[in-house]
Scaffold this active site. Structure first.
Site, short mmCIF file in Angstrom:
data_model
loop_
_atom_site.label_atom_id
_atom_site.label_comp_id
_atom_site.label_asym_id
_atom_site.label_seq_id
_atom_site.Cartn_x
_atom_site.Cartn_y
_atom_site.Cartn_z
N GLY A 1 -2.98 3.66 -3.04
CA GLY A 1 -2.86 2.53 -3.95
C GLY A 1 -2.76 1.23 -3.17
N SER B 1 0.84 -1.19 0.00
CA SER B 1 0.00 0.00 0.00
C SER B 1 0.87 1.24 0.00
CB SER B 1 -0.92 0.01 1.23
OG SER B 1 -1.79 1.13 1.21
N ASP B 2 0.43 2.26 -0.71
CA ASP B 2 1.16 3.52 -0.71
C ASP B 2 0.18 4.66 -0.88
OD1 ASP B 2 4.09 4.59 -0.90
OD2 ASP B 2 2.94 5.76 -2.36
N GLN B 3 0.52 5.77 -0.26
CA GLN B 3 -0.38 6.92 -0.30
C GLN B 3 0.35 8.14 -0.84
OE1 GLN B 3 -1.75 9.03 3.37
NE2 GLN B 3 -3.75 8.27 2.78
#
Length: 198
Positions: A111, A74-76
């Site tokens: 994401g 996960s990435d923001q």
């Protein structure tokens, strides 16, 4: 010996306590692992695409280490006036960031990537939240930063805490997205891999 009739074990490809706390809501057993990925190599592209690509790269970096698992990456990212925001790192940068956000909207993109290393499948998606900031005075910003010290948080606030006081409204389908792990989309991906939730 692995039982191929049971879903693989879950790996959260993140050391973030915020993401771990969110995943715990789903009542699933999982372990955390630090991805081997340099986030400073962001391409010049839309923040949404960066979030998806980074989420996938984080999960991919753990593939060899966990060959029979479900790996969550996960990435923001966040965009203000079309420009990518970064984590502030310290109080001075956080104050500058909140001053710039005052009276404006910021869109956050989270994401998700789910890699099944047993079956060699990769699923990705992205969710978004738009935050509308109040007009913030210098004193309000200073007081907030003193109270919560959100220097490791994208956008310089903790929405699960007092950061909510900085907003006029929030738009989007999943409030967890703002913290960094869109659970509604994650549940959809995990169900496609055969997990039962609830």
């Amino acid at each position: 010996m692995t039982n191929k009739n049971t879903p693989p074990s879950i790996i959260l490809g993140s050391t973030s306590p915020y993401r771990a706390a969110l995943l715990q809501k789903l009542n699933l057993s999982f372990q955390q692992a630090a991805p081997c990925f340099d986030e400073n190599t962001a391409p010049t592209s839309h923040p949404k695409d960066i979030a998806i690509n980074f989420a996938k790269e984080k999960a991919e970096s753990l593939r060899k280490q966990f060959p029979d698992h479900l790996i969550i990456g996960s990435d923001q990212t966040a965009a203000l006036d079309g420009k990518l925001l970064r984590k502030p790192g310290d109080k001075a940068n956080a104050a500058k960031q909140l001053t710039a956000c005052s009276g404006k909207s910021v869109t956050f993109y989270s994401g998700l990537a789910l890699i099944n290393t047993r079956l060699n499948t990769v699923r990705t998606c992205v969710d978004w939240q738009t935050v509308y900031f109040r007009e913030l005075s210098k004193e309000e910003i200073e007081r907030y930063l003193e109270l919560e010290e959100p220097f490791d948080c994208l956008g310089s606030f903790k929405v699960e805490g007092l950061g909510i006081s900085l907003f006029e409204k929030i738009e989007g389908k999943d409030p967890n997205t703002l913290i960094g792990l869109p659970l509604i989309d994650l549940i959809t991906l995990l169900k496609k891999e055969g997990l039962r939730i609830p």
